[in-house]
Design a protein around this motif. Structure first.
Motif, PDB file in Angstrom:
ATOM      1  N   LYS A  37       3.270  20.768   3.350  1.00 27.48           N
ATOM      2  CA  LYS A  37       4.211  19.685   3.624  1.00 27.48           C
ATOM      3  C   LYS A  37       3.584  18.365   3.175  1.00 27.48           C
ATOM      4  O   LYS A  37       2.400  18.122   3.409  1.00 27.48           O
ATOM      5  N   ASP A  38       4.404  17.524   2.547  1.00 26.27           N
ATOM      6  CA  ASP A  38       3.950  16.222   2.068  1.00 26.27           C
ATOM      7  C   ASP A  38       4.856  15.129   2.612  1.00 26.27           C
ATOM      8  O   ASP A  38       6.053  15.341   2.814  1.00 26.27           O
ATOM      9  N   GLN A  39       4.273  13.958   2.830  1.00 26.78           N
ATOM     10  CA  GLN A  39       5.063  12.790   3.205  1.00 26.78           C
ATOM     11  C   GLN A  39       4.422  11.554   2.597  1.00 26.78           C
ATOM     12  O   GLN A  39       3.191  11.447   2.524  1.00 26.78           O
ATOM     13  N   VAL A  40       5.261  10.627   2.130  1.00 30.20           N
ATOM     14  CA  VAL A  40       4.755   9.408   1.503  1.00 30.20           C
ATOM     15  C   VAL A  40       5.357   8.188   2.183  1.00 30.20           C
ATOM     16  O   VAL A  40       6.434   8.249   2.782  1.00 30.20           O
ATOM     17  N   TRP A  41       4.640   7.066   2.075  1.00 25.74           N
ATOM     18  CA  TRP A  41       5.083   5.792   2.635  1.00 25.74           C
ATOM     19  C   TRP A  41       4.817   4.693   1.612  1.00 25.74           C
ATOM     20  O   TRP A  41       3.790   4.695   0.932  1.00 25.74           O
ATOM     21  N   LEU A  42       5.717   3.739   1.530  1.00 22.97           N
ATOM     22  CA  LEU A  42       5.526   2.568   0.681  1.00 22.97           C
ATOM     23  C   LEU A  42       5.653   1.340   1.584  1.00 22.97           C
ATOM     24  O   LEU A  42       6.753   0.913   1.928  1.00 22.97           O
ATOM     25  N   ASP A  43       4.513   0.808   1.993  1.00 23.81           N
ATOM     26  CA  ASP A  43       4.478  -0.332   2.917  1.00 23.81           C
ATOM     27  C   ASP A  43       4.235  -1.610   2.127  1.00 23.81           C
ATOM     28  O   ASP A  43       3.185  -1.770   1.486  1.00 23.81           O
ATOM     29  N   LEU A  44       5.186  -2.535   2.170  1.00 20.88           N
ATOM     30  CA  LEU A  44       5.078  -3.777   1.430  1.00 20.88           C
ATOM     31  C   LEU A  44       4.431  -4.866   2.279  1.00 20.88           C
ATOM     32  O   LEU A  44       4.588  -4.902   3.498  1.00 20.88           O
ATOM     33  N   VAL A  65       0.854  -1.195   0.000  1.00 19.12           N
ATOM     34  CA  VAL A  65       0.000   0.000   0.000  1.00 19.12           C
ATOM     35  C   VAL A  65       0.886   1.240   0.000  1.00 19.12           C
ATOM     36  O   VAL A  65       1.828   1.339   0.794  1.00 19.12           O
ATOM     37  N   PHE A  66       0.576   2.142  -0.904  1.00 19.87           N
ATOM     38  CA  PHE A  66       1.259   3.432  -0.981  1.00 19.87           C
ATOM     39  C   PHE A  66       0.371   4.471  -0.295  1.00 19.87           C
ATOM     40  O   PHE A  66      -0.820   4.575  -0.590  1.00 19.87           O
ATOM     41  N   SER A  67       0.949   5.221   0.649  1.00 18.12           N
ATOM     42  CA  SER A  67       0.185   6.257   1.363  1.00 18.12           C
ATOM     43  C   SER A  67       0.832   7.617   1.143  1.00 18.12           C
ATOM     44  O   SER A  67       2.057   7.735   1.081  1.00 18.12           O
ATOM     45  N   TRP A  68      -0.017   8.622   1.056  1.00 16.06           N
ATOM     46  CA  TRP A  68       0.444   9.991   0.828  1.00 16.06           C
ATOM     47  C   TRP A  68      -0.385  10.919   1.698  1.00 16.06           C
ATOM     48  O   TRP A  68      -1.609  10.840   1.719  1.00 16.06           O
ATOM     49  N   VAL A  69       0.299  11.769   2.438  1.00 15.15           N
ATOM     50  CA  VAL A  69      -0.370  12.770   3.269  1.00 15.15           C
ATOM     51  C   VAL A  69       0.169  14.149   2.908  1.00 15.15           C
ATOM     52  O   VAL A  69       1.374  14.323   2.737  1.00 15.15           O
TER      53      VAL A  69
END
Length: 220
Positions: A186-193, A171-175
């Protein structure tokens, strides 16, 4: 084409043991033929385009000899339809939300392994969204959006120098926060496998407040 037909005739005349076993396990169904050059782990995610076709199986669990070709067989392509068809507000991602998401993931992959190339990406389910804001001073029935986030389930193929193709799922998350203050956004992203969408949505509810300091007055 002639070589393919000849190979199929040989398979019908003398099917390999693994095909016989698959057929026996699927009476009345079919057994897919997958192109190994288009996938990573044979036990992992298989894009539809990697399926060359299917062998029909009779009710007795034996091959009928009929092979049905997959008209979409070929190099896998991007599929963002479950994302782009959403009626959710996505303006915070720019004019082309799918491009923004793809570019962000490609950047993450390249940061992890220099030279990594994102070959294709597919959105597997409808993403989960969060939007926060505050009432407009002159109209409390309307909201000024201050922050937004999404959790998007994906499968993708990545290649990199000296490494085998890998097909990843997660799941790719973006805030993004301070959307009402473009200069301070401000932006931050996560790539949770190897996580599921429900887990990612729970994390998103926490993450949307971790980016930036001012909490939104409400989330939906």
């Amino acid at each position: 084409m002639g070589d393919i037909s000849a190979e199929r005739r040989r398979i019908v005349q003398s099917p390999p043991p693994e095909l016989v076993a698959e057929a026996a396990a699927n009476p009345g169904g079919s057994v897919a033929v997958i192109d190994p050059d288009l996938i990573g782990d044979p036990n992992g995610y298989v894009p539809g385009e990697a399926v060359q076709g299917v062998w029909r199986v009779g009710g007795d669990g034996k091959l009928t000899g009929e092979f049905v070709e997959n008209p979409n067989y070929g190099p896998p392509k991007d599929d963002f339809s479950k994302f782009t068809s959403s009626e959710h507000w996505l303006d915070w991602l720019g004019e082309q939300p799918a491009v923004a998401v793809r570019d962000s993931i490609a950047e993450i992959l390249d940061e992890q392994v220099s030279g990594a190339v994102l070959e294709w990406m597919k959105v597997l389910d409808v993403p989960r969204y969060l939007t926060g804001g505050r009432p407009q001073p002159d109209d409390e029935s309307r909201m000024v959006v201050t922050r937004a986030g999404l959790a998007l389930p994906f499968a993708l193929s990545v290649t990199s120098p000296g490494r085998r193709r890998e097909i990843l799922q997660g799941v790719f998350s973006w805030v993004a926060v301070k959307l009402d203050q473009p200069g301070d956004r401000k932006d931050q992203v996560w790539l949770d496998l190897r996580v599921d969408l429900d887990w990612a949505e729970t994390e998103l509810r926490n993450r949307i407040y971790l980016v930036g300091q001012t909490p939104a007055s409400g989330t939906t």
